[in-house]
Design a protein around this motif. Structure first.
Motif, PDB file in Angstrom:
ATOM      1  N   VAL A   3       0.823  -1.211   0.000  1.00 54.59           N
ATOM      2  CA  VAL A   3       0.000   0.000   0.000  1.00 54.59           C
ATOM      3  C   VAL A   3       0.859   1.263   0.000  1.00 54.59           C
ATOM      4  CG1 VAL A   3      -1.678   1.343   1.319  1.00 54.59           C
ATOM      5  CG2 VAL A   3      -1.954  -1.129   1.114  1.00 54.59           C
ATOM      6  N   ARG A   4       1.861   1.307   0.859  1.00 50.97           N
ATOM      7  CA  ARG A   4       2.641   2.526   1.045  1.00 50.97           C
ATOM      8  C   ARG A   4       3.873   2.605   0.157  1.00 50.97           C
ATOM      9  NH1 ARG A   4       1.938   5.400   5.925  1.00 50.97           N
ATOM     10  NH2 ARG A   4       0.279   4.584   7.253  1.00 50.97           N
ATOM     11  N   GLY A   5       4.337   1.469  -0.330  1.00 49.43           N
ATOM     12  CA  GLY A   5       5.601   1.445  -1.058  1.00 49.43           C
ATOM     13  C   GLY A   5       6.767   1.394  -0.086  1.00 49.43           C
ATOM     14  N   TYR A   6       7.936   1.090  -0.610  1.00 50.47           N
ATOM     15  CA  TYR A   6       9.115   0.965   0.249  1.00 50.47           C
ATOM     16  C   TYR A   6       9.493   2.303   0.873  1.00 50.47           C
ATOM     17  CZ  TYR A   6      13.902   0.026   1.733  1.00 50.47           C
ATOM     18  OH  TYR A   6      15.054  -0.091   2.474  1.00 50.47           O
ATOM     19  N   HIS A   7       9.611   3.328   0.047  1.00 45.61           N
ATOM     20  CA  HIS A   7      10.062   4.630   0.559  1.00 45.61           C
ATOM     21  C   HIS A   7       9.018   5.299   1.444  1.00 45.61           C
ATOM     22  CE1 HIS A   7      13.711   4.425  -1.731  1.00 45.61           C
ATOM     23  NE2 HIS A   7      13.082   4.360  -2.885  1.00 45.61           N
ATOM     24  N   GLY A   8       7.762   4.961   1.226  1.00 46.94           N
ATOM     25  CA  GLY A   8       6.703   5.556   2.035  1.00 46.94           C
ATOM     26  C   GLY A   8       6.450   4.833   3.343  1.00 46.94           C
ATOM     27  N   THR A   9       7.178   3.757   3.578  1.00 45.22           N
ATOM     28  CA  THR A   9       6.996   2.967   4.796  1.00 45.22           C
ATOM     29  C   THR A   9       8.092   3.256   5.807  1.00 45.22           C
ATOM     30  OG1 THR A   9       5.908   1.150   3.606  1.00 45.22           O
ATOM     31  CG2 THR A   9       6.906   0.613   5.724  1.00 45.22           C
ATOM     32  N   ALA A  10       7.706   3.554   7.016  1.00 47.18           N
ATOM     33  CA  ALA A  10       8.663   3.790   8.106  1.00 47.18           C
ATOM     34  C   ALA A  10       8.729   2.551   8.994  1.00 47.18           C
ATOM     35  CB  ALA A  10       8.237   4.995   8.930  1.00 47.18           C
ATOM     36  N   LEU A  28      -8.782  -5.631  -1.997  1.00 46.60           N
ATOM     37  CA  LEU A  28      -7.565  -6.356  -2.319  1.00 46.60           C
ATOM     38  C   LEU A  28      -6.850  -5.720  -3.496  1.00 46.60           C
ATOM     39  CD1 LEU A  28      -5.684  -8.767  -1.896  1.00 46.60           C
ATOM     40  CD2 LEU A  28      -7.208 -10.123  -3.370  1.00 46.60           C
ATOM     41  N   GLY A  29      -7.615  -5.295  -4.481  1.00 46.99           N
ATOM     42  CA  GLY A  29      -7.011  -4.637  -5.637  1.00 46.99           C
ATOM     43  C   GLY A  29      -6.313  -3.351  -5.261  1.00 46.99           C
ATOM     44  N   GLN A  30      -6.905  -2.592  -4.358  1.00 48.51           N
ATOM     45  CA  GLN A  30      -6.306  -1.329  -3.941  1.00 48.51           C
ATOM     46  C   GLN A  30      -5.047  -1.530  -3.111  1.00 48.51           C
ATOM     47  OE1 GLN A  30      -9.958   0.496  -2.276  1.00 48.51           O
ATOM     48  NE2 GLN A  30      -9.761   2.061  -3.861  1.00 48.51           N
ATOM     49  N   CYS A  31      -4.930  -2.686  -2.474  1.00 43.03           N
ATOM     50  CA  CYS A  31      -3.687  -2.987  -1.757  1.00 43.03           C
ATOM     51  C   CYS A  31      -2.519  -3.124  -2.717  1.00 43.03           C
ATOM     52  CB  CYS A  31      -3.850  -4.283  -0.954  1.00 43.03           C
ATOM     53  SG  CYS A  31      -4.864  -4.114   0.524  1.00 43.03           S
ATOM     54  N   GLY A  32      -2.800  -3.653  -3.910  1.00 44.50           N
ATOM     55  CA  GLY A  32      -1.772  -3.740  -4.932  1.00 44.50           C
ATOM     56  C   GLY A  32      -0.905  -4.981  -4.825  1.00 44.50           C
ATOM     57  N   CYS A  33       0.063  -5.043  -5.712  1.00 46.80           N
ATOM     58  CA  CYS A  33       0.962  -6.187  -5.843  1.00 46.80           C
ATOM     59  C   CYS A  33       2.354  -5.785  -5.382  1.00 46.80           C
ATOM     60  CB  CYS A  33       1.002  -6.632  -7.300  1.00 46.80           C
ATOM     61  SG  CYS A  33       2.280  -7.838  -7.692  1.00 46.80           S
ATOM     62  N   LEU A  34       2.941  -6.566  -4.493  1.00 46.83           N
ATOM     63  CA  LEU A  34       4.261  -6.230  -3.964  1.00 46.83           C
ATOM     64  C   LEU A  34       5.331  -6.315  -5.047  1.00 46.83           C
ATOM     65  CD1 LEU A  34       5.850  -5.403  -1.467  1.00 46.83           C
ATOM     66  CD2 LEU A  34       6.187  -7.834  -0.958  1.00 46.83           C
ATOM     67  N   VAL A  35       5.178  -7.229  -5.996  1.00 47.35           N
ATOM     68  CA  VAL A  35       6.160  -7.319  -7.089  1.00 47.35           C
ATOM     69  C   VAL A  35       6.135  -6.048  -7.923  1.00 47.35           C
ATOM     70  CG1 VAL A  35       6.808  -8.565  -9.180  1.00 47.35           C
ATOM     71  CG2 VAL A  35       6.059  -9.837  -7.165  1.00 47.35           C
ATOM     72  N   VAL A  36       4.943  -5.604  -8.287  1.00 49.86           N
ATOM     73  CA  VAL A  36       4.808  -4.384  -9.081  1.00 49.86           C
ATOM     74  C   VAL A  36       5.356  -3.181  -8.324  1.00 49.86           C
ATOM     75  CG1 VAL A  36       3.155  -2.771 -10.100  1.00 49.86           C
ATOM     76  CG2 VAL A  36       2.846  -5.230 -10.411  1.00 49.86           C
ATOM     77  N   ALA A  37       4.963  -3.048  -7.059  1.00 52.04           N
ATOM     78  CA  ALA A  37       5.405  -1.903  -6.260  1.00 52.04           C
ATOM     79  C   ALA A  37       6.920  -1.886  -6.103  1.00 52.04           C
ATOM     80  CB  ALA A  37       4.736  -1.943  -4.884  1.00 52.04           C
ATOM     81  N   THR A  38       7.503  -3.041  -5.848  1.00 52.78           N
ATOM     82  CA  THR A  38       8.944  -3.131  -5.649  1.00 52.78           C
ATOM     83  C   THR A  38       9.692  -2.868  -6.945  1.00 52.78           C
ATOM     84  OG1 THR A  38       8.586  -4.750  -3.892  1.00 52.78           O
ATOM     85  CG2 THR A  38      10.811  -4.601  -4.787  1.00 52.78           C
ATOM     86  N   ALA A  39       9.177  -3.381  -8.054  1.00 50.11           N
ATOM     87  CA  ALA A  39       9.800  -3.147  -9.348  1.00 50.11           C
ATOM     88  C   ALA A  39       9.835  -1.654  -9.673  1.00 50.11           C
ATOM     89  CB  ALA A  39       9.055  -3.911 -10.437  1.00 50.11           C
TER      90      ALA A  39
END
Length: 214
Positions: free
Chosen positions: A43-50, A120-131
């Motif tokens: 949801v938050r992405g890597y950089h947006g997560t503390a 679930l769709g709004q949570c997104g895919c971790l592979v996509v977000a990380t890529a």
């Protein structure tokens, strides 16, 4: 006290020390904690997560997190591996009941469509977000993303080849190129799903994608 008695005492003490537990066992369910971390990163992405976000979600103190995973990147890598294992297992289970290759492709497309709508769709895919965030700047992450994509592409290719052998998919279709196109479509579905699409819209996408096999 004689020497032999002292030796026996020392040996007994040494044996007792060897039998003591070495370090405290990890007192939390790693998979459950990583499942919660997946939700935060997706949801938050890597950089947006503390770390505080992860601490709250994983129900762990920052100290426990650092001890188990070293840093935020360590949590991401572990969460990524956990995510890939869970999703790959579910995808295989989704396509397994169907004997024909064409039906397996359809089941895979519906599997992704079901993950690309609603909450679930709004949570997104971790592979996509990380890529999107890290694949360019982090070689280790890039390799994990590449393997994830290659694995899913191979699943689609195998289903197409099966369909060509059982007659459910035309022999003239290029299996490798079509599998790559389907991979791009599947990942695109997860991106579009972040915008709040409904189930009917995403199932239609899966149905239209099947025309690539005609």
């Amino acid at each position: 006290m004689n020497v032999s008695y002292m030796s026996r005492m020392e040996m007994t003490a040494e044996t007792q020390r060897d039998q003591r537990p070495r370090g405290r066992p990890r007192a939390f369910d790693t998979d459950a904690a990583l499942d919660r971390a997946i939700g935060v990163f997706s949801v938050r992405g890597y950089h947006g997560t503390a770390i505080s976000d992860l601490s709250d979600a994983m129900e762990l103190t920052p100290g426990s997190i650092y001890k188990a995973f070293k840093d935020k990147r360590g949590i991401l890598l572990a969460a990524f591996d956990r995510y890939r294992l869970v999703r790959s297992t579910k995808l295989k289970a989704a396509i397994a009941p169907f004997p024909l290759g064409r039906d397996k492709v359809g089941a895979a497309l519906r599997f992704y469509a079901e993950a690309a709508h609603g909450e679930l769709g709004q949570c997104g895919c971790l592979v996509v977000a990380t890529a999107a965030e890290l694949a360019v700047s982090d070689p280790i992450v890039a390799e994990r993303v590449s393997v994830a994509h290659a694995t899913n592409e191979a699943v689609m290719k195998d289903c197409i080849l099966l369909g060509q052998s059982d007659g459910s998919i035309p022999a003239g279709i290029d299996a490798a190129d079509t599998a790559r196109a389907l991979l791009c479509l599947l990942q695109g579905m997860r991106i579009v799903g972040k915008t709040g699409r409904n189930r009917a819209e995403m199932i239609v996408v899966a149905d239209v994608a099947m025309k690539l096999l005609d």
